[in-house]
Motif scaffolding. Structure first.
Motif, PDB file in Angstrom:
ATOM      1  N   SER A 118       2.319   4.462  -7.367  1.00  0.00           N
ATOM      2  CA  SER A 118       3.321   4.512  -6.293  1.00  0.00           C
ATOM      3  C   SER A 118       2.804   5.296  -5.095  1.00  0.00           C
ATOM      4  N   VAL A 119       3.080   4.794  -3.911  1.00  0.00           N
ATOM      5  CA  VAL A 119       2.717   5.520  -2.686  1.00  0.00           C
ATOM      6  C   VAL A 119       3.758   6.584  -2.361  1.00  0.00           C
ATOM      7  N   ALA A 172      -6.649 -11.962  -4.209  1.00  0.00           N
ATOM      8  CA  ALA A 172      -6.012 -12.530  -3.018  1.00  0.00           C
ATOM      9  C   ALA A 172      -5.472 -11.433  -2.112  1.00  0.00           C
ATOM     10  N   ARG A 173      -4.826 -10.438  -2.706  1.00  0.00           N
ATOM     11  CA  ARG A 173      -4.259  -9.352  -1.895  1.00  0.00           C
ATOM     12  C   ARG A 173      -5.368  -8.519  -1.254  1.00  0.00           C
ATOM     13  N   ALA A 174      -6.463  -8.292  -1.987  1.00  0.00           N
ATOM     14  CA  ALA A 174      -7.572  -7.538  -1.415  1.00  0.00           C
ATOM     15  C   ALA A 174      -8.219  -8.301  -0.265  1.00  0.00           C
ATOM     16  N   ALA A 175      -8.401  -9.610  -0.443  1.00  0.00           N
ATOM     17  CA  ALA A 175      -9.015 -10.426   0.611  1.00  0.00           C
ATOM     18  C   ALA A 175      -8.134 -10.491   1.854  1.00  0.00           C
ATOM     19  N   ALA A 176      -6.830 -10.480   1.639  1.00  0.00           N
ATOM     20  CA  ALA A 176      -5.893 -10.553   2.777  1.00  0.00           C
ATOM     21  C   ALA A 176      -5.691  -9.208   3.453  1.00  0.00           C
ATOM     22  N   GLY A 177      -6.229  -8.139   2.851  1.00  0.00           N
ATOM     23  CA  GLY A 177      -6.079  -6.809   3.444  1.00  0.00           C
ATOM     24  C   GLY A 177      -4.697  -6.230   3.275  1.00  0.00           C
ATOM     25  N   MET A 178      -3.987  -6.647   2.245  1.00  0.00           N
ATOM     26  CA  MET A 178      -2.647  -6.121   1.997  1.00  0.00           C
ATOM     27  C   MET A 178      -2.737  -4.691   1.466  1.00  0.00           C
ATOM     28  N   ALA A 179      -1.666  -3.928   1.668  1.00  0.00           N
ATOM     29  CA  ALA A 179      -1.624  -2.534   1.230  1.00  0.00           C
ATOM     30  C   ALA A 179      -0.217  -2.208   0.763  1.00  0.00           C
ATOM     31  N   ASP A 180       0.260  -2.963  -0.232  1.00  0.00           N
ATOM     32  CA  ASP A 180       1.651  -2.826  -0.661  1.00  0.00           C
ATOM     33  C   ASP A 180       1.813  -1.984  -1.917  1.00  0.00           C
ATOM     34  N   ASP A 181       0.742  -1.352  -2.391  1.00  0.00           N
ATOM     35  CA  ASP A 181       0.850  -0.384  -3.482  1.00  0.00           C
ATOM     36  C   ASP A 181      -0.313   0.595  -3.357  1.00  0.00           C
ATOM     37  N   LEU A 182      -0.391   1.541  -4.277  1.00  0.00           N
ATOM     38  CA  LEU A 182      -1.403   2.585  -4.161  1.00  0.00           C
ATOM     39  C   LEU A 182      -2.817   2.026  -4.270  1.00  0.00           C
ATOM     40  N   LEU A 183      -3.013   1.015  -5.124  1.00  0.00           N
ATOM     41  CA  LEU A 183      -4.353   0.474  -5.323  1.00  0.00           C
ATOM     42  C   LEU A 183      -4.842  -0.288  -4.098  1.00  0.00           C
ATOM     43  N   THR A 184      -4.046  -1.216  -3.594  1.00  0.00           N
ATOM     44  CA  THR A 184      -4.505  -1.994  -2.433  1.00  0.00           C
ATOM     45  C   THR A 184      -4.598  -1.118  -1.184  1.00  0.00           C
ATOM     46  N   GLY A 185      -3.729  -0.112  -1.089  1.00  0.00           N
ATOM     47  CA  GLY A 185      -3.845   0.826   0.027  1.00  0.00           C
ATOM     48  C   GLY A 185      -5.157   1.587  -0.023  1.00  0.00           C
TER      49      GLY A 185
END
Length: 411
Positions: free
Chosen positions: A58-59, A89-102
């Protein structure tokens, strides 16, 4: 080393506990960041107990520390396993919707993705495009292993063994394999796999126990290293890997024709197929039946062509392929050990490398693990490698890449 270990929401998440232990036992400080879906497979308590660090996705926890920024900034290495189709897909799109992708978006550390998903998801054009995007940006995306998936499905999409991920991650960090580096980029490899079948009549054949697993692992390793792969498949118990240019054959003669044709346009040839040494001299057009007089049928065998020798001879005229790798399946006998037989075969065949297998009813054929000895025509000491067929394949492909580089042939 400070490592972020991101865990995606796939059934293979349980295997990542072993990867975490490899990192911590080597003395690395690991922060595990599971996705919300991953925590439905493996609970927070497991990750905290094995890492010795608090775990959250969680952020909105420890907001005063701005963890979604700080963790990425302080990391020396980021490893994502399993990297699901959704997470890629989320990493390639540059999403940051949780602690990991952020954290992925913030970090400037090397990033290694270890994919795991069903074959159809891995082969989907959307996933392929996402993988290419991540690689283009400098991330290392490993090729998934081939094997049993969820349920009864089998194919490419299995999470690589924790030891494979661990070794790849350390190579990336140490600079031995810089992010995005692909030592066979621009190269073309022809790889043969499986066992040939020589017909006796319309329903029977002479064959062998080869499953094709080692050939598939070699193709996957070559693809991961950036090569274009021509894959010639005889009978196999496993499906061919995605991303190869596939040629299907049955007999040794069909394998010979395809190999000689493709080898002349290849930088390297790896002859992993188990080729029948003999075939019936004649093939009955009808099923051979038991005779009423009790007499047994007589089957006369004739030699099959030696494809490896012919390819070496063809190279003398055409100059390609620059590197030829043969395989030898030996049992040893009263005259010589498997190693002695292998050394004689290396000299007799004229190839550059010979992969020696000691085979038997419960050895090598159909197994997921193997032990090989690499014999080098250049005079290097024999090298014995033991492990999964995936890890062994990576060693063989690395030797091919080194041999091509030493040969000085441009990609």
């Amino acid at each position: 080393m400070r490592i972020i270990l991101g865990v995606g929401g796939g059934i293979a998440a349980y295997k990542v506990a072993s990867l975490l232990r490899l990192f911590t036992e080597a003395g690395h400080n690991v922060t595990v960041i599971p996705t919300e879906a991953a925590q439905r497979f493996v609970g927070t308590a497991t990750w905290e107990a094995l890492s010795g660090n608090p775990v959250s996705n969680s952020v909105f926890e420890a907001v005063d520390q701005v963890r979604h920024v700080r963790l990425g900034q302080e990391a020396d290495l980021v490893v994502i396993a399993p990297a699901t189709a959704d997470l890629l897909a989320r990493a390639a799109a540059g999403m940051a919707d949780d602690l990991l992708t952020g954290s992925l978006l913030v970090t400037r550390a090397p990033v290694v993705f270890a994919p795991a998903m069903h074959t159809e998801m891995w082969q989907h054009p959307a996933t392929a495009a996402n993988v290419e995007t991540l690689r283009r940006r400098g991330a290392v995306v490993l090729e998934p292993a081939v094997g049993r998936l969820t349920g009864t499905d089998t194919g490419p999409g299995r999470l690589p063994d924790p030891e494979i991920i661990y070794a790849a991650a350390l190579k990336v960090f140490s600079g031995q394999a810089a992010p995005g580096a692909r030592p066979l980029a621009g190269r073309t490899l022809t790889i043969t796999a499986g066992g040939t079948r020589e017909p006796l009549d319309p329903v029977r054949f002479l064959g062998n126990r080869s499953s094709g697993k080692q050939g598939v692992a070699l193709a996957a390793a070559a693809l991961e290293a950036g090569a274009t792969v021509h894959f010639i498949a005889a009978h196999m118990d496993v499906p061919p890997p995605a991303g190869v240019e596939l040629t299907l054959v049955e007999t040794a003669e069909e394998l010979r024709e395809a190999t000689l044709k493709l080898a002349q346009h290849s930088d390297a040839l790896i002859m992993a197929a188990a080729v029948a040494d003999f075939r019936p001299e004649s093939v009955s057009e009808t099923k051979v039946k038991k005779r009423d007089d009790g007499e047994n049928p007589v089957i006369t065998l004739t030699r099959n062509p030696d494809i490896l020798v012919e390819t070496v001879q063809q190279r003398r005229t055409l100059g390609s392929p620059a590197v030829i790798v043969g395989f030898a399946a030996e049992t040893g006998d009263e005259d010589a050990t498997p190693l002695a037989h292998g050394l004689r075969k290396l000299q007799r065949k004229g190839c550059d490398l010979l992969v020696l297998n000691r085979v038997g009813r419960s050895l090598v054929f159909g197994q997921d693990s193997t032990e090989i000895t690499l014999l080098d025509a250049g005079g290097a000491e024999p090298e014995t490698v033991k492990g999964t067929k995936v890890s062994v394949a990576q060693v063989v492909v690395q030797r091919v890449a080194e041999a091509l580089s030493a040969a000085g042939k441009p990609a």
